[in-house]
Design an enzyme around this catalytic site. Structure first.
Site, PDB file in Angstrom:
ATOM      1  N   HIS A  78      -6.481  20.947   3.695  1.00  0.00           N
ATOM      2  CA  HIS A  78      -6.950  20.445   2.398  1.00  0.00           C
ATOM      3  C   HIS A  78      -6.625  18.958   2.280  1.00  0.00           C
ATOM      4  O   HIS A  78      -7.489  18.145   1.927  1.00  0.00           O
ATOM      5  CB  HIS A  78      -6.303  21.240   1.265  1.00  0.00           C
ATOM      6  CG  HIS A  78      -6.446  20.599  -0.082  1.00  0.00           C
ATOM      7  ND1 HIS A  78      -7.654  20.518  -0.737  1.00  0.00           N
ATOM      8  CD2 HIS A  78      -5.534  19.987  -0.894  1.00  0.00           C
ATOM      9  CE1 HIS A  78      -7.493  19.882  -1.893  1.00  0.00           C
ATOM     10  NE2 HIS A  78      -6.215  19.544  -2.019  1.00  0.00           N
ATOM     11  N   ASP A 107     -28.647  -7.148   3.883  1.00  0.00           N
ATOM     12  CA  ASP A 107     -28.069  -5.924   4.467  1.00  0.00           C
ATOM     13  C   ASP A 107     -26.626  -6.223   4.848  1.00  0.00           C
ATOM     14  O   ASP A 107     -26.098  -7.293   4.525  1.00  0.00           O
ATOM     15  CB  ASP A 107     -28.886  -5.505   5.707  1.00  0.00           C
ATOM     16  CG  ASP A 107     -28.811  -4.004   5.943  1.00  0.00           C
ATOM     17  OD1 ASP A 107     -27.680  -3.481   5.974  1.00  0.00           O
ATOM     18  OD2 ASP A 107     -29.859  -3.354   6.070  1.00  0.00           O
ATOM     19  N   TRP A 143      -0.275  17.300   5.737  1.00  0.00           N
ATOM     20  CA  TRP A 143      -1.210  16.223   6.091  1.00  0.00           C
ATOM     21  C   TRP A 143      -0.498  15.035   6.728  1.00  0.00           C
ATOM     22  O   TRP A 143      -1.102  14.224   7.401  1.00  0.00           O
ATOM     23  CB  TRP A 143      -2.028  15.783   4.872  1.00  0.00           C
ATOM     24  CG  TRP A 143      -1.358  14.742   4.008  1.00  0.00           C
ATOM     25  CD1 TRP A 143      -0.426  14.965   3.047  1.00  0.00           C
ATOM     26  CD2 TRP A 143      -1.572  13.322   4.054  1.00  0.00           C
ATOM     27  NE1 TRP A 143      -0.042  13.771   2.483  1.00  0.00           N
ATOM     28  CE2 TRP A 143      -0.740  12.741   3.076  1.00  0.00           C
ATOM     29  CE3 TRP A 143      -2.398  12.474   4.802  1.00  0.00           C
ATOM     30  CZ2 TRP A 143      -0.681  11.371   2.845  1.00  0.00           C
ATOM     31  CZ3 TRP A 143      -2.332  11.105   4.572  1.00  0.00           C
ATOM     32  CH2 TRP A 143      -1.489  10.570   3.601  1.00  0.00           C
ATOM     33  N   SER A 170     -13.714   4.685  13.031  1.00  0.00           N
ATOM     34  CA  SER A 170     -14.835   4.504  12.099  1.00  0.00           C
ATOM     35  C   SER A 170     -14.438   3.580  10.944  1.00  0.00           C
ATOM     36  O   SER A 170     -15.188   2.671  10.566  1.00  0.00           O
ATOM     37  CB  SER A 170     -15.271   5.877  11.568  1.00  0.00           C
ATOM     38  OG  SER A 170     -16.070   5.727  10.439  1.00  0.00           O
ATOM     39  N   SER A 171     -13.233   3.800  10.413  1.00  0.00           N
ATOM     40  CA  SER A 171     -12.767   2.984   9.281  1.00  0.00           C
ATOM     41  C   SER A 171     -12.623   1.525   9.681  1.00  0.00           C
ATOM     42  O   SER A 171     -12.981   0.622   8.913  1.00  0.00           O
ATOM     43  CB  SER A 171     -11.410   3.487   8.774  1.00  0.00           C
ATOM     44  OG  SER A 171     -11.563   4.729   8.173  1.00  0.00           O
ATOM     45  N   HIS A 254       1.645   4.581   2.833  1.00  0.00           N
ATOM     46  CA  HIS A 254       1.625   4.064   1.468  1.00  0.00           C
ATOM     47  C   HIS A 254       0.482   3.087   1.221  1.00  0.00           C
ATOM     48  O   HIS A 254      -0.214   3.220   0.210  1.00  0.00           O
ATOM     49  CB  HIS A 254       2.972   3.493   1.013  1.00  0.00           C
ATOM     50  CG  HIS A 254       3.038   3.509  -0.473  1.00  0.00           C
ATOM     51  ND1 HIS A 254       3.287   4.655  -1.184  1.00  0.00           N
ATOM     52  CD2 HIS A 254       2.752   2.566  -1.384  1.00  0.00           C
ATOM     53  CE1 HIS A 254       3.171   4.403  -2.479  1.00  0.00           C
ATOM     54  NE2 HIS A 254       2.848   3.135  -2.626  1.00  0.00           N
ATOM     55  N   GLU A 256      -2.221   3.359   2.565  1.00  0.00           N
ATOM     56  CA  GLU A 256      -3.365   4.279   2.514  1.00  0.00           C
ATOM     57  C   GLU A 256      -3.640   4.741   1.072  1.00  0.00           C
ATOM     58  O   GLU A 256      -4.789   4.900   0.657  1.00  0.00           O
ATOM     59  CB  GLU A 256      -3.076   5.491   3.418  1.00  0.00           C
ATOM     60  CG  GLU A 256      -4.025   6.666   3.275  1.00  0.00           C
ATOM     61  CD  GLU A 256      -5.429   6.379   3.776  1.00  0.00           C
ATOM     62  OE1 GLU A 256      -5.607   5.372   4.471  1.00  0.00           O
ATOM     63  OE2 GLU A 256      -6.340   7.163   3.452  1.00  0.00           O
ATOM     64  N   TYR A 258      -3.258   2.984  -1.529  1.00  0.00           N
ATOM     65  CA  TYR A 258      -3.982   1.903  -2.211  1.00  0.00           C
ATOM     66  C   TYR A 258      -5.379   1.721  -1.642  1.00  0.00           C
ATOM     67  O   TYR A 258      -6.277   1.250  -2.341  1.00  0.00           O
ATOM     68  CB  TYR A 258      -3.155   0.617  -2.173  1.00  0.00           C
ATOM     69  CG  TYR A 258      -1.890   0.807  -2.962  1.00  0.00           C
ATOM     70  CD1 TYR A 258      -1.950   0.894  -4.350  1.00  0.00           C
ATOM     71  CD2 TYR A 258      -0.677   1.014  -2.346  1.00  0.00           C
ATOM     72  CE1 TYR A 258      -0.819   1.148  -5.091  1.00  0.00           C
ATOM     73  CE2 TYR A 258       0.467   1.282  -3.087  1.00  0.00           C
ATOM     74  CZ  TYR A 258       0.387   1.345  -4.458  1.00  0.00           C
ATOM     75  OH  TYR A 258       1.502   1.625  -5.188  1.00  0.00           O
ATOM     76  N   SER A 269     -13.710  -1.627 -13.027  1.00  0.00           N
ATOM     77  CA  SER A 269     -13.831  -3.001 -13.522  1.00  0.00           C
ATOM     78  C   SER A 269     -15.287  -3.438 -13.670  1.00  0.00           C
ATOM     79  O   SER A 269     -15.568  -4.440 -14.319  1.00  0.00           O
ATOM     80  CB  SER A 269     -13.114  -3.982 -12.579  1.00  0.00           C
ATOM     81  OG  SER A 269     -11.762  -3.645 -12.488  1.00  0.00           O
ATOM     82  N   HIS A 303      10.160   4.834   0.212  1.00  0.00           N
ATOM     83  CA  HIS A 303      10.424   5.609  -1.012  1.00  0.00           C
ATOM     84  C   HIS A 303       9.934   7.046  -0.851  1.00  0.00           C
ATOM     85  O   HIS A 303      10.231   7.897  -1.672  1.00  0.00           O
ATOM     86  CB  HIS A 303       9.837   4.931  -2.262  1.00  0.00           C
ATOM     87  CG  HIS A 303       8.351   4.921  -2.353  1.00  0.00           C
ATOM     88  ND1 HIS A 303       7.656   3.941  -3.004  1.00  0.00           N
ATOM     89  CD2 HIS A 303       7.406   5.768  -1.907  1.00  0.00           C
ATOM     90  CE1 HIS A 303       6.366   4.180  -2.936  1.00  0.00           C
ATOM     91  NE2 HIS A 303       6.197   5.290  -2.281  1.00  0.00           N
ATOM     92  N   HIS A 304       9.189   7.305   0.224  1.00  0.00           N
ATOM     93  CA  HIS A 304       8.810   8.693   0.524  1.00  0.00           C
ATOM     94  C   HIS A 304       9.931   9.416   1.269  1.00  0.00           C
ATOM     95  O   HIS A 304       9.808  10.594   1.567  1.00  0.00           O
ATOM     96  CB  HIS A 304       7.555   8.715   1.403  1.00  0.00           C
ATOM     97  CG  HIS A 304       6.344   8.147   0.721  1.00  0.00           C
ATOM     98  ND1 HIS A 304       5.501   8.922  -0.052  1.00  0.00           N
ATOM     99  CD2 HIS A 304       5.844   6.904   0.682  1.00  0.00           C
ATOM    100  CE1 HIS A 304       4.516   8.155  -0.518  1.00  0.00           C
ATOM    101  NE2 HIS A 304       4.703   6.930  -0.105  1.00  0.00           N
ATOM    102  N   THR A 329      -0.050  -3.491 -11.534  1.00  0.00           N
ATOM    103  CA  THR A 329      -0.845  -2.355 -12.021  1.00  0.00           C
ATOM    104  C   THR A 329      -0.941  -2.405 -13.539  1.00  0.00           C
ATOM    105  O   THR A 329      -2.005  -2.143 -14.122  1.00  0.00           O
ATOM    106  CB  THR A 329      -0.209  -1.015 -11.572  1.00  0.00           C
ATOM    107  OG1 THR A 329       0.066  -1.091 -10.179  1.00  0.00           O
ATOM    108  CG2 THR A 329      -1.147   0.148 -11.826  1.00  0.00           C
ATOM    109  N   LYS A 332      -3.523  -4.819 -14.679  1.00  0.00           N
ATOM    110  CA  LYS A 332      -4.879  -4.270 -14.614  1.00  0.00           C
ATOM    111  C   LYS A 332      -5.174  -3.390 -15.835  1.00  0.00           C
ATOM    112  O   LYS A 332      -6.212  -3.532 -16.484  1.00  0.00           O
ATOM    113  CB  LYS A 332      -5.042  -3.435 -13.346  1.00  0.00           C
ATOM    114  CG  LYS A 332      -5.232  -4.286 -12.125  1.00  0.00           C
ATOM    115  CD  LYS A 332      -5.443  -3.447 -10.900  1.00  0.00           C
ATOM    116  CE  LYS A 332      -5.977  -4.313  -9.781  1.00  0.00           C
ATOM    117  NZ  LYS A 332      -7.315  -4.807 -10.029  1.00  0.00           N
ATOM    118  N   ARG A 451       7.075  22.776  -3.126  1.00  0.00           N
ATOM    119  CA  ARG A 451       5.673  22.761  -2.715  1.00  0.00           C
ATOM    120  C   ARG A 451       5.526  23.426  -1.350  1.00  0.00           C
ATOM    121  O   ARG A 451       6.507  23.685  -0.670  1.00  0.00           O
ATOM    122  CB  ARG A 451       5.154  21.317  -2.682  1.00  0.00           C
ATOM    123  CG  ARG A 451       5.877  20.455  -1.687  1.00  0.00           C
ATOM    124  CD  ARG A 451       5.560  18.983  -1.831  1.00  0.00           C
ATOM    125  NE  ARG A 451       4.246  18.643  -1.343  1.00  0.00           N
ATOM    126  CZ  ARG A 451       3.897  17.421  -0.900  1.00  0.00           C
ATOM    127  NH1 ARG A 451       4.787  16.433  -0.911  1.00  0.00           N
ATOM    128  NH2 ARG A 451       2.696  17.174  -0.471  1.00  0.00           N
TER     129      ARG A 451
END
Length: 526
Positions: A78, A107, A143, A170-171, A254, A256, A258, A269, A303-304, A329, A332, A451
């Site tokens: 998932h 293009d 994951w 690809s990215s 991390h 990722e 963002y 925006s 922090h993870h 943040t 924003k 979890r």
């Protein structure tokens, strides 16, 4: 933004291939954008069905439907499918459709590479999904694919590693294309500080992707060699360190987060000023805040990992650095609210999803601040509080912004207005069922429910039942979204070139639907 158009819009090219070959060989940014969007929707449904499998098992305490190892496979796949198959490609789809039109280009810069970067994705998705059917099943390591568990898993793990490699390639190709397009193909007069904010957020996101995807590739390659070539990067018995994997993974992981949220900021925006009928408040500060968030994302990864064992000085550094992200943040969120202040607001579906985004994303941000405080994080690590937090950021943040963007630009993409009544129904049901699913998880986490477990103590039964009902409601609600999009593609009220009164970017100067080639003669931006 004012533009002078010295060209004829009736330049639709009738010589492009048709049928299946159009989609296989296309180098047109709109076709490729459409492919990305349908691919990500298919992956969203696939990942969503896995989530419903998880929630069905958790509907009641006790083991009902799945074996524990299969439950782990469901949670892992998932996450992988939603992150790499649904959210990221969806934003690339938006980039493909919108960036050339918003900067006045014909293009993307590298049209053939654009085609290749999309067609790498279906084989990668096939590898991920087919891993359920190999001996031992799919990977069940989460994951994050943490070592040493991922070193010990079966063949499904190799397929996942291969899939991550292909999606990463690809990215990176997509990012190179986006950066080159934005820096070299802007219309005359469009300086960097005149670019629409969606384009800015994607420029910064593309740099982030190029910086961190190779780090993930390095981590999973080391995993692969540990599994098959007798290296010991993550094996303590062989002189390695399993915690090394966590450091390398989260150095990617991390930023990722963002990568999945900055383009969402860009969409919101664009939408809020259009429906507030006011220019975006504090444009320059929005650009600097986006860049600040991207830079800070590189110095907060540990922090993870507060519970893996870290010196107090390290804990303090990562705690304060994480809290620092709240500043840009907050800028924003303040600017979006200030844009709406005293605006002539109307609440069509794109605006509803954007305002919904503001509410629920802010909540995800606040719970993130709670997680940033080391002593609290140690208490709530690996509980449902964390599950609630990141779903508030990624479902309510990324996904709601994607819905807002789809409804906003659908008239431009299809040439028809969508069904406003069904769109609003989609928003309200999504909002209700989303909160029903994830709000109660905060309480489950604070009460100590861990979890990634298929069974739980009976004291957690009521909240889990509410969450499961909410999840099925949320899943079914997305069929309304599918119905709205299909109905809009098939016909309906003809969309004008600019259906939204307050919209002011270049794509709205093109007719609806946008011609096959966007701007053959670049407009001049004043």
């Amino acid at each position: 933004m004012d533009a002078v158009h010295g060209h004829d819009h009736a330049h639709d090219d009738h010589h492009h291939p048709s049928g299946i070959m159009r989609w296989l060989t296309t180098t047109n940014h709109k076709d490729i954008g459409t492919l990305y969007l349908w691919f990500s929707f298919a992956m969203f449904i696939t990942g969503g069905m896995l989530a419903l499998g998880i929630r069905a098992e958790l509907f009641q305490p006790g083991m009902q439907l799945w074996r524990p190892d299969f439950f782990n496979q469901l949670t892992t796949m998932h996450g992988l499918i939603m992150v790499f198959g649904a959210i990221m490609p969806a934003f690339v789809g938006f980039a493909n459709w919108q960036i050339p039109m918003m900067i006045g280009a014909a293009d993307m810069a590298f049209a053939r590479m654009n085609n290749v970067s999309f067609w790498l994705l279906p084989p990668a998705a096939a590898l991920l999904v087919s891993s359920f059917f190999v001996p031992g099943g799919a990977t069940g390591a989460g994951w994050t694919l943490y070592a040493p568990l991922s070193v010990q898993q079966g063949m499904g793990m190799d397929l996942a590693i291969f899939a991550v490699h292909i999606m990463g390639a690809s990215s990176i190709m997509g990012s190179i294309n986006i950066i080159t397009t934005i820096l070299n193909m802007r219309a005359p007069g469009m300086t960097l500080m005149k670019m629409p904010l969606f384009v800015w957020t994607w420029l910064i996101t593309a740099y982030l992707l190029i910086a961190v995807m190779p780090v993930l590739a390095g981590a999973v390659t080391m995993l692969l060699t540990d599994r098959h070539f007798d290296t010991h990067f993550f094996n303590a018995a062989g002189g390695g360190d399993p915690v090394l994997y966590q450091h390398v993974f989260w150095f990617f992981g991390h930023p990722e987060v963002y990568i999945m949220i900055l383009p969402a900021f860009g969409i919101v925006s664009q939408v809020i000023p259009a429906f507030a009928r006011k220019p975006l408040f504090g444009y320059a500060s929005m650009v600097y805040a986006t860049a600040s968030i991207a830079i800070l994302s590189f110095i907060v990864w540990a922090h993870h990992m507060f519970v893996v064992g870290m010196p107090a000085a390290g804990q303090l550094f990562f705690m304060y650095a994480t809290m620092l992200i709240a500043v840009p943040t907050g800028v924003k969120v303040f600017n979006w609210v200030a844009t709406m202040w005293k605006g002539s607001m109307t609440f069509e579906t794109p605006m509803l999803f954007s305002v919904g985004f503001l509410f629920v994303f802010s909540m995800g941000g606040f719970t993130g601040l709670v997680c940033a405080i080391t002593p609290i994080d140690i208490q709530i690590q690996d509980t449902y509080y964390v599950v609630a937090h990141f779903h508030y950021v990624l479902v309510a943040g990324s996904l709601f912004a994607l819905f807002a963007g789809t409804y906003f630009w659908l008239p431009k993409w299809t040439g028809h207005m969508y069904d406003e009544r069904l769109g609003k129904l989609h928003f309200w049901l999504s909002m209700i069922f989303f909160n029903m699913t994830f709000f109660v998880m905060h309480f489950l986490g604070l009460a100590g429910m861990p979890r990634r477990i298929p069974d739980y103590a009976t004291q957690f039964a009521d909240f889990n039942m509410i969450a499961s009902i909410g999840a099925f409601g949320f899943g079914l609600t997305q069929l309304i979204f599918l119905a709205v999009v299909v109905k809009c593609i098939r016909g309906g009220e003809k969309a004008p070139a600019k259906p939204w009164e307050g919209a002011d970017t270049l794509e709205w100067t093109l007719p609806s639907p946008a011609p096959y080639h966007s701007f053959e003669t670049p407009p001049i931006v004043k």
